[in-house]
Motif scaffolding. Sequence first.
Motif: not given
Length: 441
Positions: A401, A213, A183, A187, A206, A247, A210, A394, A180, A398, A251
């Motif tokens: 999306t 998370k 990611c 992002w 968003m 989180k 992340l 999950t 994560f 993520y 979310l």
Amino acid sequence: MAARRWLLLAAGASASIHDLVVDKDRRALYRIESFCFVEGGVLELDVSDFRVDGRGDPRAGFAMRRAASESAAQQELEESLEAEACILDWTEGARGDGAVFEMDLSDRSKWADTQTLKHVVKAGEEGLYSLVYARCAPDESKDGASSFHLEAKFYNPGPSYLSACEAALPKVFAAFAGLFGLCACVWWFLLCRGGKERVHRVHPLMGVLLILKTLTLAARAARYAAIDRTGSGGGWADAYYVFASLKGVMLFVVILLVGTGWSIVKPYLSGRERRIVVVVLVLQVVDNLALVVFEEAAPGSRAWLTWRDVLHLVDIACCVAILMPIVWSIRHLREAAAADGKAADTVGKLTLFRQFYVMVVAYVYFTRIVVFLLAATLPFEFLWLRYVFAEGATLLFYAATGYKFRPREDNPYLAVRAEELEEFGLGGGDAEEPGKEAAPA
């Protein structure tokens, strides 16, 4: 008989040092905790201030019973209730292969003393054990009630205070924290390169999700590592509660905003969408409170059972609430697609939101239902896989999306025209926007 089944406590295999105080509890049979032992594992029970109220001679005690899975342990208790048999004497249909360690507390003359049970697990006795309290007599019809102070300690060689079913969890959560985190880096790199014409207001949110998370998983990995060493999460438990709460709020907010098309297909929220956001935020506050109380309450206590149910109910309510704006968006887009001259402009958006709706439903169904069923049926040595399935789903949700709603200049779903506002119910009094022109996203 069915009315008594709610008393059965489906606890999970987890931490291993417990201090439980029960005062005049009328429950006759319930599970307190489960733990997976390997050869050389030790269980220690210390019971003081024990008392059974009610008419008649008492028959009560604790039992550690082995079962192949959580569902098998639950079924064994239900079978004993259906047969109206005392679980302390129950052998018919037992799913524990005869591996039962009991502490009989029926002798009134010993109640003033602290009674202890210590057992070292031998070869062939390994497996998933459930600590059960049973008051077979006097029953509820004779005003039966139990009071006691239980100190329980379970550990495997090392000593390792983490259940053998969950020994892999520190590494599992640390690995997912790394994924994560990767990611999140990708992002934010895309956002920095995107520019104002590509990056919309929901995109940084968003990215924040992340990060939260990642921090939640890192704190959870550290918490389980601390439990493994000391039997307590210590300060890492507090860090986990904070990050998990933030989180959880972020979310549901992000799913709501993406589902309404905020900043992506329209510049602001309608009145009813804002009300949904407020309701979800309030529910998340209750959910986070339930999480903290649930984690800190002693398994087997009434408070633990109550807050567990609150946690599940609020979570389901939030899941239902976040689906409503997505359904509204799909309905508005379908109406717009049927209008003259606008089908080509809206069919892409309609397809996107239909896909997002399916993704959210699949994610909620898998993480709230399928994972629970897997945890109840998996053999004890594979119970840790339920967390792999949940976090893997999950991560996939993520990533999917983020890919579908990523910032890019040629995204056909991001164009917003002023005449489209009316299609989303934003042109009337519900929108509370002073002008007819859409503000830039």
